[in-house]
Structure formats: C-alpha cells, structure tokens
Design a protein around this motif. Sequence first.
Motif, PDB file in Angstrom:
ATOM      1  N   PHE A 141       0.797  -1.231   0.000  1.00 42.17           N
ATOM      2  CA  PHE A 141       0.000   0.000   0.000  1.00 42.17           C
ATOM      3  C   PHE A 141       0.827   1.279   0.000  1.00 42.17           C
ATOM      4  O   PHE A 141       0.263   2.360  -0.170  1.00 42.17           O
ATOM      5  CB  PHE A 141      -0.935   0.008   1.211  1.00 42.17           C
ATOM      6  N   GLY A 142       2.128   1.200   0.193  1.00 44.19           N
ATOM      7  CA  GLY A 142       2.931   2.409   0.243  1.00 44.19           C
ATOM      8  C   GLY A 142       2.906   3.040   1.615  1.00 44.19           C
ATOM      9  O   GLY A 142       2.267   2.550   2.548  1.00 44.19           O
ATOM     10  N   THR A 143       3.593   4.173   1.740  1.00 38.21           N
ATOM     11  CA  THR A 143       3.734   4.819   3.045  1.00 38.21           C
ATOM     12  C   THR A 143       3.436   6.301   2.966  1.00 38.21           C
ATOM     13  O   THR A 143       3.536   6.929   1.911  1.00 38.21           O
ATOM     14  CB  THR A 143       5.160   4.635   3.601  1.00 38.21           C
ATOM     15  N   MET A 144       3.076   6.857   4.125  1.00 41.33           N
ATOM     16  CA  MET A 144       2.881   8.298   4.298  1.00 41.33           C
ATOM     17  C   MET A 144       3.889   8.793   5.318  1.00 41.33           C
ATOM     18  O   MET A 144       4.255   8.067   6.248  1.00 41.33           O
ATOM     19  CB  MET A 144       1.462   8.594   4.785  1.00 41.33           C
ATOM     20  N   ALA A 145       4.319  10.037   5.160  1.00 40.12           N
ATOM     21  CA  ALA A 145       5.276  10.625   6.102  1.00 40.12           C
ATOM     22  C   ALA A 145       4.528  11.341   7.222  1.00 40.12           C
ATOM     23  O   ALA A 145       3.438  11.874   7.023  1.00 40.12           O
ATOM     24  CB  ALA A 145       6.190  11.600   5.379  1.00 40.12           C
TER      25      ALA A 145
END
Length: 444
Positions: A141-145
């Motif tokens: 799903f990917g990442t958020m900072a």
Amino acid sequence: MHTAIHLMTVLKQRLNDPAFQAKHRDTATAFTRKRLLSFERVVVVILQKSLTSVQLMLNDFFERLQQTITMLPEQKTVTASAFTQARQKLKHTAFDDLTTHTLVPLYYQTASYRTWHGFRVIALDGSMIRLPETPALRDAFGTMAFANQHAEVRGTYPCGRCVVYYDVLNHLPLASTLAPCTTSEGEDALALRPAFAPTDLVLCDRGFPSYEFLATFCAANTHVVARCSRRSFAAAQALFAEDAPPSRVVTIPIPRRKRAAFQAAGLPLAMTLRVVRVVLDTREVEVLATTLLDEATMPTSRFKALYGLRWGIETFYDRLKTRLALEHFSGTTVEAVRQDVFATIFLSGLESILIQDAQQQLADKTPQNRSPQQVNHAVAFHAIKQQAIDLLLSDREPQTLVAHLTQLFLTNPTMVRPGRKVPRRTRAARQLIHYYQRIKKICL
C-alpha cells in the motif's frame, strides 16, 4: 420490516451457497472439510471484530455459538492461530460481493428509497486508512510521512486509501476499494465506477474533477457536481471573483497534449459544463462544475443545499473509523486488512437497512418531541454484532430476530438538530489524547 427480513434470508442462503463459497475461497479445497471454522463462521467472526484480543473474541463467539447451534461438547473454541490460518483461505471479495451484489440490489428492488428532486444522490470521496506496521503492508500500500510540530519529517507509516461511492440519502455504500496511498484518488474512483442510471447524481470534492474524470462522466451521460479549486480551469477560476455571475455554461476543450489519448479511449475532445458560484453563510465562495446545464429544471439556488448533502459521506467515514474502529485491525496480513475494511463497509450498509423500521417509528413520534430523533448508531452496531450468530448462522425465524433488533434500535435514540452548525476547531495533541483515552465511546 419486510426488506430486512428478506435480506437476512438471502444473506443466509448466500453464505451457505457452495457456488458463493467456491468463488471466494483461496483454493479449491479450502473449507471443503467439516471444521469448527467453516466458511460462514469465519465470515461472521470477522464481522464481529472487536477491540478485544482475537482469542477473547473467539472464546466469546464459540460460547454464543454453543448456545445457538449444537456442537461437539468437548471442544467449544479454537485458538487464535487456527483462526489466523482459516481466514487466509477466505478472500476479502466475499464481503465486497455481499455489499454490491446482495445489499445494494435487494434494497433498491424492495424498498422505497429517498431521492432529491428525482435524483439518487451519490457522494464520492476517499479517506486515508492507517495500517499496521509490517513490511508486507508497506510494500502493498505504500507509506505516508509524519512530522513533528516543527514540520520536520520524523518517519513513515503504511497507509491505504479507501474510496467509496455512497448514497447519502439512504446511507448505503454502493461500491468501494482499498488502494495504495500512492495512487490518485481520481484514478481509483474511475477504476471503481459502478453502473449509473440517468437519475443518478454524483457529488465529489476538489480532489476529483480532472479533465479525464469529468470527460468520463460526460461520455457516460452521468450527471456530476464537482467542487473546483482556485487552480481549476479558467472558467471556474473566474467565478471566484466578487463580480462574477451566479452561473455560466462553458465549453472546455481537452488540452492538446491529451487529445490522442482521449480519442483512443473514446472520450469527448470537448466538454460542455455549467459552473455555479455558491456563497456559504461564512461568505466563503465555492465553485461547482456540473453536467446539469438547464437553469429552468435545476435552478442555481438549489446547488448550495445539494452540495451540502455531500457531508453525508464524511459522517460515513467517521462512523467507520470511530464507532466501528476500522483502523484497529484484527490481523496484520494484506488479506486480513482487506477483509476488515470490506467487512466494516458491509456492516455499515447492513445497519442502514436493518434500522429502517425503527427509524420510521421514531419519525412517526416526531410531533411528540421537541426535536426529531434518529437511531443511535453505537447502539445499532453493537446490537447487530451481538446478534450476528442468530442472524446469519442459526435457524431462528428472521422475523422474530428482526423484531427483537428493532426494539434494541429504539433504545437511547439521538436528537437531530436541523441547521445546527458547529465550527471546526484545531485541537492540541494533549486534547486528542484525552479524548481517545477517556471520552471516546466504542461499539464493541
């Protein structure tokens, strides 16, 4: 009540249908042997997800199951490890199928649903879902900072984006997806787009109205109302000016660099839209782009109330994340996360149908009360989870169960205050911690 009774009968049949089970199991041999954790029982356990540990949830489930269905007396529960292995054999598509191919069509076929000036109003929006910290979820799903109070990036966390088409007048999710957070929500919405009727009207916020998005809806002859940002196309930007007219019909050509791609996709090379200027009570200006071109049939004065209906999908996401604790996942695998998301969306749609009779009884009592009342969602979700075994696994009469649920739904209703507006406030971190630790109420 007839719709709810018919729905429960159909849901039982689908869960026990060999064809449905074969479609939504991981392998051809999964759930073919007689086990304590059968296909339909795994589905119900996931629907009953709570904030307790998985083992406590299973102990409670099998204790209630023992009271409802005859089981082997020497084994009344299973381990959390056994459940984890069993749920890996179940595809998350089972819950999505139950929503889109059971709840939605049955509701519109058997119930008199609400419309706005003849339109079924469907809000479209996305929401970020924070996921458990595992390498598999980061890859999928990917990442958020995230940053500190000085806007300095401190790290990342896995995150997915849930996109839903939601009937705001009938409180029913029509289609949903869980996509990586790195994709565009407009692209996710176009890929998800269900079949629409000429009497459907889609509302969406500023993140959606790209050329491709609007052109796709125009090509499909589907009505849409989309809020525009100040960086939108020139005709929309012009309506933010103080001396701008209330509305204007404009023709927007597709940018030259995109013409070949649009032509290959069968999309129109120019769109005729109406841009509408809406002034809020706060004097803030919103500009809407719509395919509803005729001022006579859809006056400009109606658009303020129409776009206000979009708030229904915001409260829908609020129920998912707060009342149903969506981000408190019962597993950490990619499939477990998808199961929890789509099961929670299904549960929300199921609640909307089951509470209809109670909602009507409260509406009939409105003249006796100072304010209109509605079913308390916390009470309703808790009752449905508590009665899920009886509703979906037992042989008890659906009519008796639905009548019992209706009586539970009528307890502790909440008041509706039309026109009440509460200003948004930015809360400090310590206030949020206080809220989540000491004030926030949960269903289960």
